[in-house]
Design a protein around this motif. Sequence first.
Motif, PDB file in Angstrom:
ATOM      1  N   GLN A 119     -40.944  34.980 -62.871  1.00  0.00           N
ATOM      2  CA  GLN A 119     -40.915  34.160 -62.632  1.00  0.00           C
ATOM      3  C   GLN A 119     -42.396  34.055 -62.439  1.00  0.00           C
ATOM      4  O   GLN A 119     -43.148  35.072 -61.770  1.00  0.00           O
ATOM      5  CB  GLN A 119     -40.413  34.572 -61.045  1.00  0.00           C
ATOM      6  CG  GLN A 119     -40.508  32.844 -60.318  1.00  0.00           C
ATOM      7  CD  GLN A 119     -39.221  33.164 -58.705  1.00  0.00           C
ATOM      8  OE1 GLN A 119     -38.140  33.198 -58.720  1.00  0.00           O
ATOM      9  NE2 GLN A 119     -40.344  34.381 -57.763  1.00  0.00           N
ATOM     10  N   LYS A 120     -42.875  32.606 -62.320  1.00  0.00           N
ATOM     11  CA  LYS A 120     -44.305  33.068 -62.758  1.00  0.00           C
ATOM     12  C   LYS A 120     -44.959  32.641 -61.249  1.00  0.00           C
ATOM     13  O   LYS A 120     -45.097  31.335 -61.042  1.00  0.00           O
ATOM     14  CB  LYS A 120     -44.965  32.148 -63.684  1.00  0.00           C
ATOM     15  CG  LYS A 120     -46.608  32.274 -64.032  1.00  0.00           C
ATOM     16  CD  LYS A 120     -46.898  31.011 -65.274  1.00  0.00           C
ATOM     17  CE  LYS A 120     -47.882  31.362 -66.106  1.00  0.00           C
ATOM     18  NZ  LYS A 120     -49.199  30.401 -65.004  1.00  0.00           N
ATOM     19  N   THR A 122     -47.733  30.453 -59.497  1.00  0.00           N
ATOM     20  CA  THR A 122     -49.657  29.780 -59.742  1.00  0.00           C
ATOM     21  C   THR A 122     -49.899  28.765 -58.707  1.00  0.00           C
ATOM     22  O   THR A 122     -48.778  28.412 -57.773  1.00  0.00           O
ATOM     23  CB  THR A 122     -48.675  28.682 -60.878  1.00  0.00           C
ATOM     24  OG1 THR A 122     -48.475  29.140 -61.319  1.00  0.00           O
ATOM     25  CG2 THR A 122     -50.695  28.329 -61.633  1.00  0.00           C
ATOM     26  N   VAL A 124     -51.342  25.537 -56.633  1.00  0.00           N
ATOM     27  CA  VAL A 124     -51.728  24.377 -57.122  1.00  0.00           C
ATOM     28  C   VAL A 124     -53.165  23.628 -57.722  1.00  0.00           C
ATOM     29  O   VAL A 124     -54.151  24.632 -57.219  1.00  0.00           O
ATOM     30  CB  VAL A 124     -51.549  23.354 -56.503  1.00  0.00           C
ATOM     31  CG1 VAL A 124     -49.145  23.530 -55.312  1.00  0.00           C
ATOM     32  CG2 VAL A 124     -51.908  23.747 -54.650  1.00  0.00           C
ATOM     33  N   GLU A 385     -47.950  30.558 -49.774  1.00  0.00           N
ATOM     34  CA  GLU A 385     -46.564  30.320 -50.271  1.00  0.00           C
ATOM     35  C   GLU A 385     -46.695  28.683 -50.978  1.00  0.00           C
ATOM     36  O   GLU A 385     -46.265  28.125 -51.444  1.00  0.00           O
ATOM     37  CB  GLU A 385     -45.313  30.965 -50.206  1.00  0.00           C
ATOM     38  CG  GLU A 385     -45.368  32.185 -50.230  1.00  0.00           C
ATOM     39  CD  GLU A 385     -44.260  32.489 -51.067  1.00  0.00           C
ATOM     40  OE1 GLU A 385     -43.303  32.076 -51.762  1.00  0.00           O
ATOM     41  OE2 GLU A 385     -43.757  34.092 -50.326  1.00  0.00           O
ATOM     42  N   MET A 388     -48.892  27.849 -52.984  1.00  0.00           N
ATOM     43  CA  MET A 388     -48.798  27.838 -54.695  1.00  0.00           C
ATOM     44  C   MET A 388     -47.183  27.359 -55.193  1.00  0.00           C
ATOM     45  O   MET A 388     -46.237  27.042 -54.665  1.00  0.00           O
ATOM     46  CB  MET A 388     -48.187  29.939 -54.546  1.00  0.00           C
ATOM     47  CG  MET A 388     -49.707  29.950 -54.319  1.00  0.00           C
ATOM     48  SD  MET A 388     -49.545  31.718 -54.372  1.00  0.00           S
ATOM     49  CE  MET A 388     -50.445  32.277 -55.540  1.00  0.00           C
ATOM     50  N   LYS A 389     -46.284  27.591 -56.500  1.00  0.00           N
ATOM     51  CA  LYS A 389     -45.251  27.179 -56.628  1.00  0.00           C
ATOM     52  C   LYS A 389     -44.875  28.482 -57.597  1.00  0.00           C
ATOM     53  O   LYS A 389     -45.937  28.558 -58.836  1.00  0.00           O
ATOM     54  CB  LYS A 389     -45.421  26.196 -57.294  1.00  0.00           C
ATOM     55  CG  LYS A 389     -45.832  25.345 -58.728  1.00  0.00           C
ATOM     56  CD  LYS A 389     -46.872  24.795 -58.785  1.00  0.00           C
ATOM     57  CE  LYS A 389     -47.828  24.588 -59.434  1.00  0.00           C
ATOM     58  NZ  LYS A 389     -47.485  24.856 -61.052  1.00  0.00           N
ATOM     59  N   LYS A 390     -42.980  27.825 -58.017  1.00  0.00           N
ATOM     60  CA  LYS A 390     -42.815  29.254 -58.981  1.00  0.00           C
ATOM     61  C   LYS A 390     -42.558  28.347 -60.271  1.00  0.00           C
ATOM     62  O   LYS A 390     -42.133  27.422 -59.961  1.00  0.00           O
ATOM     63  CB  LYS A 390     -42.315  29.476 -59.119  1.00  0.00           C
ATOM     64  CG  LYS A 390     -42.505  30.788 -57.610  1.00  0.00           C
ATOM     65  CD  LYS A 390     -41.427  31.025 -56.407  1.00  0.00           C
ATOM     66  CE  LYS A 390     -41.957  31.790 -56.186  1.00  0.00           C
ATOM     67  NZ  LYS A 390     -41.870  32.273 -54.300  1.00  0.00           N
ATOM     68  N   SER A 391     -42.824  29.349 -61.842  1.00  0.00           N
ATOM     69  CA  SER A 391     -41.725  28.247 -62.513  1.00  0.00           C
ATOM     70  C   SER A 391     -40.797  29.615 -63.312  1.00  0.00           C
ATOM     71  O   SER A 391     -41.550  31.082 -63.196  1.00  0.00           O
ATOM     72  CB  SER A 391     -42.592  28.441 -64.166  1.00  0.00           C
ATOM     73  OG  SER A 391     -43.535  27.404 -63.310  1.00  0.00           O
ATOM     74  N   SER A 392     -39.602  29.477 -63.779  1.00  0.00           N
ATOM     75  CA  SER A 392     -38.963  30.508 -63.941  1.00  0.00           C
ATOM     76  C   SER A 392     -39.091  30.763 -65.086  1.00  0.00           C
ATOM     77  O   SER A 392     -40.091  29.300 -65.719  1.00  0.00           O
ATOM     78  CB  SER A 392     -37.399  30.238 -64.205  1.00  0.00           C
ATOM     79  OG  SER A 392     -36.990  29.693 -62.624  1.00  0.00           O
ATOM     80  N   ILE A 393     -39.280  32.274 -65.586  1.00  0.00           N
ATOM     81  CA  ILE A 393     -40.135  32.300 -67.648  1.00  0.00           C
ATOM     82  C   ILE A 393     -38.029  32.902 -67.737  1.00  0.00           C
ATOM     83  O   ILE A 393     -37.572  34.062 -67.358  1.00  0.00           O
ATOM     84  CB  ILE A 393     -40.893  33.544 -67.182  1.00  0.00           C
ATOM     85  CG1 ILE A 393     -41.977  33.093 -66.749  1.00  0.00           C
ATOM     86  CG2 ILE A 393     -40.853  34.532 -69.040  1.00  0.00           C
ATOM     87  CD1 ILE A 393     -43.301  34.083 -66.496  1.00  0.00           C
TER      88      ILE A 393
END
Lengths: 429, 429
Positions: A119-120, A122, A124, A385, A388-393
């Motif tokens: 989970q990355k 990042t 906004v 949070e 920020m937001k998350k991206s699945s890897i």
Amino acid sequence: MLVLKTDAANFRVKFEEILKRGKMDIENVEDIVKNIINEVRERKNKALFEHISKFDKWTPIKDDDLVISKDDMKKAYENLDEDLKCALHLAYDRIKAYHEKQLPKTWLTFEDNGTILGQKVTPVERAGVYVPGGKAFYPSSLLMNVIPAIVAGVEEIVVTTPVIENKPNQLLLAALYICGMPKAFKVGGASAVAAMAYGTETIPKVDVITGPGNIFVATAKKLVYGEVNIDMIAGPSEIGIIADESAKPNYMAIDLLSQAEHDEMASSIMITPSEKLALKTKEKIYEFLEELERKDIAEKSIEERGAIIICKNIDEAIELMNEIAPEHLEVVTKNPFELLPKIKNAGAIFLGENTPEPIGDYIAGPNHTLPTGGSAKFYSPLNVEIFMKKSSIISFSKEAIEKMGKDCALLAKTEGLTAHQKSVLERLK
Amino acid sequence: MLVLKTDAANFRVKFEEILKRGKMDIENVEDIVKNIINEVRERKNKALFEHISKFDKWTPIKDDDLVISKDDMKKAYENLDEDLKCALHLAYDRIKAYHEKQLPKTWLTFEDNGTILGQKVTPVERAGVYVPGGKAFYPSSLLMNVIPAIVAGVEEIVVTTPVIENKPNQLLLAALYICGMPKAFKVGGASAVAAMAYGTETIPKVDVITGPGNIFVATAKKLVYGEVNIDMIAGPSEIGIIADESAKPNYMAIDLLSQAEHDEMASSIMITPSEKLALKTKEKIYEFLEELERKDIAEKSIEERGAIIICKNIDEAIELMNEIAPEHLEVVTKNPFELLPKIKNAGAIFLGENTPEPIGDYIAGPNHTLPTGGSAKFYSPLNVEIFMKKSSIISFSKEAIEKMGKDCALLAKTEGLTAHQKSVLERLK
């Protein structure tokens, strides 16, 4: 002020009224707010000029008129009273330190077959902070909204605030300087929310909008939700207190009043098994009321929406408080920490007699933007949070897809998605 | 299928169309949905009976008719094909294992002066999961929504789904059994969202509603937002691919089609510096199209919304993709991991040629409910945190309030809040 016993026949009826507190009637203003948003969306700065002219008692002529400059902030900061400067810096540092502890981390995990999952996190790119203006400007609100965005690592923070008669509040300017803002924008209300959601020639479109505001601002935030993310839809302030016989009535009384003075619609509720504490606290409330600058507001709030509930025991107090799900919860008992496991719904929990709620408004460090009206059942305090937001890897090896591909293709086929199925099977050839 | 070069004169115009993809026109259905919600709010189960009668082709008579029983689920599970059972269990286990890694922890910090600050994490009491029904039932959607709630520790999970002609999909029942659901409710559309947001005689009011759905469901979720929390407002599915000359055209083609087959409104976009890959992939797409069960949908999507963009280099590909902020992003280059630092906006990132997007839909473990339409700029994938909320913890010692109380009181006074000020000063006496 209402004093209620939980074993009274009408208790549940009265208690339901407390549970229904703070519902805002957004529908009444929805059409007005929709119009404002559409105007800003279509005519951008031109619409902002008109709205400012109508609501803020001055008329911008060119785009630059909307901008608060760093120079103005610096001047205001330099003229600030030294004690206040220190207090604001202390608040800034403590709020920053707390929010740094909230920072989520990117993580990765590995499997022997070569699968990598993670989970990355990042930030906004752009965040918008709305700051209410006019006489109700609170520098603490600016700090509480801007600092989490700074800590999150947001590149550009867009602050908007109404500036009545084009005369910026000097404290606001100084607080903007302390936060290191390169500029800010003189626009308020639903127009400001629309400008940040859709962008204008001067105000950049943001990804997230946070910050308190009146019902027009709250409604605008709800309407633009989805186009951008928002922190929450906040209503009038509230305090709940769970106290036993060890609590001091004067502390309890002034703490209840500290919410009541915010707003006639504010709710101040104490639940205690001690009838003695209940009655003494009530007495003290009326004594303190006389000394308050905002006596009229506090009195109306206490009379119409305040309540002291006398319960059977502390467990019942906690149960009722979990139903109320107050924005602020003080726990003033002999050993408040032992109650933490049972406390489920509260925006912020203040433990012990030396932790009055105002400590959390200004100086403790945690955010003072908290869920109201029972929404602590599902919302969290404003925190890093939201910025920020998350991206699945996902990374599969040849071995991994050979191992799991068949099951995956079967599920895809079962759902009738043959391109999904083929996409996996193509790798298994 | 559109093939575009970034140095073409009309590139930016065409690209802006891609950026505007997937905006849903909620306003058109808002009034209808508002009515549905109000009916359910006022007349509860009676309204549900009427809506089911109107939309789902059967008429419930008593409250219990709405309930799907555990017995029915068990029977369906026992009749399930053995291979499919294994595949569903594998998916269940992997999704569960991944989401367990997301669990946030309660934390506390201490200062020498006796200050304790922290953050308590608590699951919501009740979560509502909407599952689309009829021919488009996807067991994977049920798993992806229910498992994070289970992992979060939610006490009661309320699943609602439309059941056409009162004939439940056997696969749905089996999947409900695998998820350990004690029951579920036969109601769909905006009515189901309203029932979960406000509660009826049979369906409990929940704190959070998640799950995909058509524009009526999406609109209902937006309208009840604030009354409950929601995961996100999701639109048509999308894939973005960043690929270099090392990518295999057949892989790229079938992966693009795997999104296109979802929905005529789906978007499939590849950006590559390799003109050769671009042209070969396009060729392969038309070959594969002939083999798909959902050819008509996929073809319309590819023709109207698909695009292959030929760019100068991989850096430009990443920049453009960050603007697009796709729901799914495949990175198929020689060393995909080295690009991760620059990838900012994507729901899920699939790295390398052995990680086709469908792997993430079913079996990898991360959630397949992902932000669409560019909202990956501010939303995260569905995750355990939507089913949990935080409470700040603050405890000051006598020493701590003596040290910081004066500054706090000054800030309160500056904001004109004298009860706040007194609440602190009362402790300093």
